[in-house]
Design a protein around this motif. Sequence first.
Motif, PDB file in Angstrom:
ATOM      1  N   VAL A 115      34.871  38.646  52.096  1.00  0.00           N
ATOM      2  CA  VAL A 115      35.174  37.164  52.039  1.00  0.00           C
ATOM      3  C   VAL A 115      35.083  36.445  53.188  1.00  0.00           C
ATOM      4  O   VAL A 115      36.488  36.014  53.664  1.00  0.00           O
ATOM      5  N   ASN A 116      34.096  36.014  53.448  1.00  0.00           N
ATOM      6  CA  ASN A 116      34.294  35.240  54.604  1.00  0.00           C
ATOM      7  C   ASN A 116      35.180  33.545  54.646  1.00  0.00           C
ATOM      8  O   ASN A 116      35.389  33.334  55.743  1.00  0.00           O
ATOM      9  N   GLY A 117      34.894  32.906  53.384  1.00  0.00           N
ATOM     10  CA  GLY A 117      35.729  31.537  53.095  1.00  0.00           C
ATOM     11  C   GLY A 117      35.556  31.559  51.810  1.00  0.00           C
ATOM     12  O   GLY A 117      36.419  32.419  51.331  1.00  0.00           O
ATOM     13  N   ALA A 118      35.864  30.353  51.381  1.00  0.00           N
ATOM     14  CA  ALA A 118      36.191  30.102  50.159  1.00  0.00           C
ATOM     15  C   ALA A 118      34.935  30.500  48.978  1.00  0.00           C
ATOM     16  O   ALA A 118      33.670  30.559  49.285  1.00  0.00           O
ATOM     17  N   ALA A 119      35.952  31.087  47.703  1.00  0.00           N
ATOM     18  CA  ALA A 119      35.696  31.464  46.903  1.00  0.00           C
ATOM     19  C   ALA A 119      36.408  31.313  46.272  1.00  0.00           C
ATOM     20  O   ALA A 119      37.374  32.150  45.378  1.00  0.00           O
ATOM     21  N   VAL A 120      35.864  30.604  44.833  1.00  0.00           N
ATOM     22  CA  VAL A 120      35.982  30.076  43.940  1.00  0.00           C
ATOM     23  C   VAL A 120      35.273  29.950  42.572  1.00  0.00           C
ATOM     24  O   VAL A 120      34.438  30.245  42.615  1.00  0.00           O
ATOM     25  N   GLY A 121      35.891  30.318  41.806  1.00  0.00           N
ATOM     26  CA  GLY A 121      35.113  30.951  39.922  1.00  0.00           C
ATOM     27  C   GLY A 121      34.394  31.585  40.249  1.00  0.00           C
ATOM     28  O   GLY A 121      35.316  32.527  39.964  1.00  0.00           O
ATOM     29  N   ILE A 122      32.957  31.579  39.592  1.00  0.00           N
ATOM     30  CA  ILE A 122      32.688  33.006  40.311  1.00  0.00           C
ATOM     31  C   ILE A 122      32.314  33.278  41.574  1.00  0.00           C
ATOM     32  O   ILE A 122      32.372  34.458  41.353  1.00  0.00           O
ATOM     33  N   GLY A 123      32.388  32.459  42.567  1.00  0.00           N
ATOM     34  CA  GLY A 123      32.609  33.424  43.582  1.00  0.00           C
ATOM     35  C   GLY A 123      33.668  34.104  43.875  1.00  0.00           C
ATOM     36  O   GLY A 123      33.355  35.201  45.132  1.00  0.00           O
ATOM     37  N   VAL A 124      34.321  33.981  43.755  1.00  0.00           N
ATOM     38  CA  VAL A 124      35.728  35.274  43.182  1.00  0.00           C
ATOM     39  C   VAL A 124      35.591  36.150  41.894  1.00  0.00           C
ATOM     40  O   VAL A 124      36.076  37.381  42.235  1.00  0.00           O
ATOM     41  N   THR A 125      35.287  35.950  40.548  1.00  0.00           N
ATOM     42  CA  THR A 125      35.443  36.882  40.224  1.00  0.00           C
ATOM     43  C   THR A 125      33.874  37.781  39.659  1.00  0.00           C
ATOM     44  O   THR A 125      33.852  38.723  39.724  1.00  0.00           O
ATOM     45  N   MET A 126      32.536  36.973  41.246  1.00  0.00           N
ATOM     46  CA  MET A 126      31.865  38.168  41.415  1.00  0.00           C
ATOM     47  C   MET A 126      32.277  39.972  41.838  1.00  0.00           C
ATOM     48  O   MET A 126      32.342  40.331  41.870  1.00  0.00           O
ATOM     49  N   GLN A 127      33.636  39.437  43.091  1.00  0.00           N
ATOM     50  CA  GLN A 127      34.309  39.828  43.504  1.00  0.00           C
ATOM     51  C   GLN A 127      34.954  41.362  42.629  1.00  0.00           C
ATOM     52  O   GLN A 127      35.095  42.284  43.521  1.00  0.00           O
ATOM     53  N   LEU A 128      35.067  40.671  41.599  1.00  0.00           N
ATOM     54  CA  LEU A 128      36.066  41.668  40.606  1.00  0.00           C
ATOM     55  C   LEU A 128      36.255  43.076  40.104  1.00  0.00           C
ATOM     56  O   LEU A 128      36.329  44.223  40.258  1.00  0.00           O
ATOM     57  N   ALA A 129      34.261  43.071  40.329  1.00  0.00           N
ATOM     58  CA  ALA A 129      33.329  44.153  40.093  1.00  0.00           C
ATOM     59  C   ALA A 129      33.320  45.571  41.147  1.00  0.00           C
ATOM     60  O   ALA A 129      32.936  46.425  41.570  1.00  0.00           O
ATOM     61  N   MET A 130      33.216  44.492  42.144  1.00  0.00           N
ATOM     62  CA  MET A 130      33.133  45.575  44.343  1.00  0.00           C
ATOM     63  C   MET A 130      34.176  45.983  44.148  1.00  0.00           C
ATOM     64  O   MET A 130      35.392  45.602  43.018  1.00  0.00           O
ATOM     65  N   ASP A 131      34.186  46.359  44.821  1.00  0.00           N
ATOM     66  CA  ASP A 131      35.814  48.030  45.008  1.00  0.00           C
ATOM     67  C   ASP A 131      36.607  48.062  45.672  1.00  0.00           C
ATOM     68  O   ASP A 131      37.625  48.478  45.589  1.00  0.00           O
ATOM     69  N   ILE A 132      36.061  47.003  46.758  1.00  0.00           N
ATOM     70  CA  ILE A 132      37.436  46.672  47.531  1.00  0.00           C
ATOM     71  C   ILE A 132      36.963  45.623  48.540  1.00  0.00           C
ATOM     72  O   ILE A 132      35.433  45.722  49.031  1.00  0.00           O
ATOM     73  N   ARG A 133      38.012  45.234  48.920  1.00  0.00           N
ATOM     74  CA  ARG A 133      37.771  43.609  49.258  1.00  0.00           C
ATOM     75  C   ARG A 133      38.513  43.028  50.450  1.00  0.00           C
ATOM     76  O   ARG A 133      39.501  43.636  50.714  1.00  0.00           O
ATOM     77  N   LEU A 134      37.912  42.577  51.817  1.00  0.00           N
ATOM     78  CA  LEU A 134      38.152  42.545  52.759  1.00  0.00           C
ATOM     79  C   LEU A 134      38.034  41.304  53.250  1.00  0.00           C
ATOM     80  O   LEU A 134      36.905  40.401  52.259  1.00  0.00           O
ATOM     81  N   ALA A 135      39.123  40.889  53.334  1.00  0.00           N
ATOM     82  CA  ALA A 135      38.878  38.685  53.232  1.00  0.00           C
ATOM     83  C   ALA A 135      38.952  38.127  55.284  1.00  0.00           C
ATOM     84  O   ALA A 135      40.039  38.729  55.664  1.00  0.00           O
ATOM     85  N   SER A 136      38.565  36.904  55.539  1.00  0.00           N
ATOM     86  CA  SER A 136      39.168  36.568  56.689  1.00  0.00           C
ATOM     87  C   SER A 136      39.951  35.313  56.596  1.00  0.00           C
ATOM     88  O   SER A 136      40.609  35.202  55.352  1.00  0.00           O
TER      89      SER A 136
END
Length: 291
Positions: A115-136
């Motif tokens: 996650v390199n920058g702003a993640a809002v709305g679907i930008g964050v909810t699409m990540q929830l089905a992913m396995d591991i989240r790393l963020a800037s």
Amino acid sequence: MAYETIQYVVEDGIATLTLHRPERMNAFTAQMMLEMIDCFDQIDADDAVKAVIVTGSGRAFCAGADLGTGGSTFDYASRNEDVRESGKVDNIYRDGGGRLTLRIYDCKKPVIAAVNGAAVGIGVTMQLAMDIRLASTEAKFGFVFARRGITPEAASSWFLPRLVGMQQALEWCYTGRVFPAQEAKDGGLVRSLHAPEDLLPAARALAREIVDNTAPVSIALTRQLLWRNVGAAHPMDAHRADSRAIQFRGAQGDAKEGVTSFLEKRAPNYPNKVSSDLPDIWPDWEEPQFK
């Protein structure tokens, strides 16, 4: 499918899917949904892909739904768009974010969000089905739906409480506020924070550890076991699936190679492929239908 809103490359077993509408902060559209679903179809079909990284182009990961159509953005019936109409069941338009997260949920490869920058709305909810989240450290997150007069989507009411707990999920969704990366980490949404220039190298290092050391068929089954059993009614459901998985895998070449390579103190060379050697450990599984 020729991609216009995403970029996709595969290198040394690692696929990188980049949301690519930088002039719109990678805002989500119906076209992006279709392209991402198609891309995950390719990922599952390609035995050369053993791990996936999803990131954004430019300064955002995904700033949410493209609001360029103004007040009618979420009024699908009034827009009469072919993509939306194709997802209509009876009188209900299927949520595009949910169509995407359900596809990611079914993926047979591990999926890492960078996650390199702003993640809002679907930008964050699409990540929830992913396995591991790393963020800037510069990333920001927001479940802003109530502030836009709508509700959480992308099956996030199923995913989010399982990841962060009900209290945290409700606070973020009730307030709709945008919060910094450190709060996302403290709340259990992301695994680690990285300086912007270190984010993709860290994601690739994690993917590399998976690719170089593990059997792809084992990873595919592990992903199914954990995601499907998180909602199981009883641990017996997991025991049934575990027992089938161990029996089938124990007789396959990967198990022999895994033990032999360990004893010989060398890197493994697993022979089985996800495309052809994935055993069915779910004899009673029926894919739920939208109705």
